[in-house]
Design a protein around this motif. Structure first.
Motif, short mmCIF file in Angstrom:
data_model
loop_
_atom_site.label_atom_id
_atom_site.label_comp_id
_atom_site.label_asym_id
_atom_site.label_seq_id
_atom_site.Cartn_x
_atom_site.Cartn_y
_atom_site.Cartn_z
N VAL A 3 -16.03 -34.19 -9.06
CA VAL A 3 -16.69 -34.23 -7.76
C VAL A 3 -16.26 -33.04 -6.91
O VAL A 3 -17.07 -32.37 -6.27
N LEU A 4 -14.95 -32.75 -6.88
CA LEU A 4 -14.44 -31.66 -6.06
C LEU A 4 -14.62 -30.29 -6.69
O LEU A 4 -14.66 -29.28 -5.99
N GLY A 5 -14.71 -30.24 -8.01
CA GLY A 5 -14.80 -28.97 -8.72
C GLY A 5 -15.87 -28.03 -8.19
O GLY A 5 -15.58 -26.88 -7.87
N PRO A 6 -17.12 -28.47 -8.07
CA PRO A 6 -18.17 -27.56 -7.57
C PRO A 6 -17.92 -27.09 -6.13
O PRO A 6 -18.19 -25.93 -5.81
N ALA A 7 -17.40 -27.96 -5.28
CA ALA A 7 -17.13 -27.57 -3.90
C ALA A 7 -16.03 -26.52 -3.84
O ALA A 7 -16.11 -25.55 -3.08
N LEU A 8 -14.98 -26.70 -4.65
CA LEU A 8 -13.90 -25.72 -4.68
C LEU A 8 -14.37 -24.41 -5.31
O LEU A 8 -14.00 -23.33 -4.85
N ALA A 9 -15.18 -24.50 -6.35
CA ALA A 9 -15.68 -23.29 -7.01
C ALA A 9 -16.54 -22.46 -6.05
O ALA A 9 -16.52 -21.23 -6.10
N ALA A 10 -17.26 -23.12 -5.18
CA ALA A 10 -18.09 -22.40 -4.21
C ALA A 10 -17.23 -21.58 -3.25
O ALA A 10 -17.70 -20.59 -2.70
N GLN A 11 -15.97 -21.97 -3.07
CA GLN A 11 -15.06 -21.23 -2.21
C GLN A 11 -14.15 -20.29 -3.00
O GLN A 11 -13.19 -19.75 -2.46
N GLY A 12 -14.41 -20.14 -4.30
CA GLY A 12 -13.66 -19.19 -5.11
C GLY A 12 -12.45 -19.76 -5.81
O GLY A 12 -11.79 -19.07 -6.57
N PHE A 13 -12.16 -21.04 -5.59
CA PHE A 13 -11.01 -21.66 -6.25
C PHE A 13 -11.38 -21.99 -7.69
O PHE A 13 -12.48 -22.47 -7.95
N THR A 14 -10.46 -21.75 -8.61
CA THR A 14 -10.73 -22.07 -10.01
C THR A 14 -10.37 -23.51 -10.32
O THR A 14 -10.69 -24.01 -11.38
N GLY A 15 -9.68 -24.16 -9.44
CA GLY A 15 -9.30 -25.56 -9.62
C GLY A 15 -8.67 -26.07 -8.35
O GLY A 15 -8.51 -25.34 -7.37
N ALA A 16 -8.32 -27.33 -8.38
CA ALA A 16 -7.74 -27.96 -7.19
C ALA A 16 -6.23 -27.76 -7.10
O ALA A 16 -5.63 -28.17 -6.11
N ASP A 17 -5.62 -27.10 -8.09
CA ASP A 17 -4.17 -27.00 -8.11
C ASP A 17 -3.59 -26.25 -6.91
O ASP A 17 -2.56 -26.64 -6.38
N LEU A 18 -4.23 -25.20 -6.45
CA LEU A 18 -3.71 -24.47 -5.30
C LEU A 18 -3.81 -25.31 -4.03
O LEU A 18 -2.87 -25.39 -3.25
N VAL A 19 -4.95 -25.94 -3.83
CA VAL A 19 -5.14 -26.77 -2.65
C VAL A 19 -4.20 -27.98 -2.70
O VAL A 19 -3.57 -28.33 -1.71
N ALA A 20 -4.10 -28.59 -3.87
CA ALA A 20 -3.27 -29.79 -4.02
C ALA A 20 -1.78 -29.49 -3.88
O ALA A 20 -1.02 -30.32 -3.38
N SER A 21 -1.35 -28.31 -4.28
CA SER A 21 0.07 -27.99 -4.23
C SER A 21 0.42 -27.08 -3.05
O SER A 21 1.49 -26.48 -3.02
N TRP A 22 -0.45 -26.98 -2.05
CA TRP A 22 -0.22 -26.10 -0.91
C TRP A 22 1.08 -26.45 -0.19
O TRP A 22 1.85 -25.57 0.19
N ALA A 23 1.36 -27.74 -0.01
CA ALA A 23 2.59 -28.14 0.69
C ALA A 23 3.83 -27.71 -0.09
O ALA A 23 4.84 -27.33 0.51
N GLU A 24 3.78 -27.75 -1.42
CA GLU A 24 4.93 -27.32 -2.22
C GLU A 24 5.09 -25.81 -2.19
O GLU A 24 6.19 -25.29 -2.28
N ILE A 25 3.98 -25.09 -2.05
CA ILE A 25 4.02 -23.63 -2.04
C ILE A 25 4.59 -23.11 -0.72
O ILE A 25 5.48 -22.27 -0.72
N VAL A 26 4.09 -23.61 0.40
CA VAL A 26 4.49 -23.06 1.70
C VAL A 26 5.48 -23.94 2.45
O VAL A 26 5.99 -23.53 3.48
N GLY A 27 5.73 -25.14 1.98
CA GLY A 27 6.63 -26.06 2.67
C GLY A 27 5.85 -27.01 3.57
O GLY A 27 4.75 -26.70 4.02
N GLU A 28 6.42 -28.17 3.81
CA GLU A 28 5.75 -29.22 4.58
C GLU A 28 5.35 -28.74 5.98
O GLU A 28 4.23 -28.97 6.42
N ARG A 29 6.26 -28.08 6.67
CA ARG A 29 6.01 -27.66 8.05
C ARG A 29 4.85 -26.67 8.13
O ARG A 29 3.95 -26.80 8.95
#
Length: 178
Positions: free
Chosen positions: A19-45
């Motif tokens: 369901v999310l794949g096409p919406a993310l692909a339209a924004q250039g994301f190859t998958g949900a992993d970057l969006v899903a792991s954003w808090a781990e990448i940049v920190g909670e704050r």
């Protein structure tokens, strides 16, 4: 008549991904992993004050070889007060993003200041963990040699122990390998 596969439970990721794949692909994301792991990448704050918006991939020039693609640009919406901080953290953020993907896919960040909606509601205060549950969790993970695995299992045990339905002894026991 029962259809094939009906009645079996499936992981939520298997259902949400298509369901999310096409919406993310339209924004250039190859998958949900970057969006899903954003808090781990940049920190909670910083995750509370920023969101990845889209990935802009550079166009290939005519006659360019099919070698490794040029790194993309990640557009991030950030609350104005945190933009300078995220700008200073950009090299670290890029390093962590590329570690998620396993190659240098993002080469720069473009920050767009603006309001950012919340990813999830604020966490409610948790009740303190009973001493008996703390002891059971410590005993259950004591045999694990790898520190990262032991810490992850401790977090899982604490989460299970604070569930609304009280876990029993079997819920906190780790399977023994033979």
């Amino acid at each position: 008549m029962k259809r094939k596969g009906q009645g079996r439970s499936q992981p939520l990721a298997d259902l949400v991904g298509p369901v999310l794949g096409p919406a993310l692909a339209a924004q250039g994301f190859t998958g949900a992993d970057l969006v899903a792991s954003w808090a781990e990448i940049v920190g909670e704050r910083m995750a509370e004050a920023s969101r990845p918006v889209r990935v802009e991939w550079p166009r290939r020039r005519p006659g360019e070889s099919d070698g490794a693609p040029h790194p993309a640009t990640l557009v991030v919406r950030v609350v104005g007060a945190f933009a300078l901080e995220l700008q200073h953290l950009a090299p670290l953020v890029l390093e962590r993003i590329n570690a998620v993907y396993g190659w240098r896919c993002v080469g720069r960040l473009v920050l767009k200041q603006g309001p950012v909606g919340r990813l999830q509601p604020p966490k409610a205060e948790k009740a303190p963990l009973p001493e008996s549950a703390r002891i059971r969790i410590a005993e259950a993970v004591a045999g694990l040699d790898e520190a990262a695995l032991r810490q992850a299992m401790e977090r899982l045990g604490r989460a299970m122990a604070t569930r609304p339905d009280e876990p029993d002894e079997a819920d906190l026991a780790l399977p023994r390998s033979g």
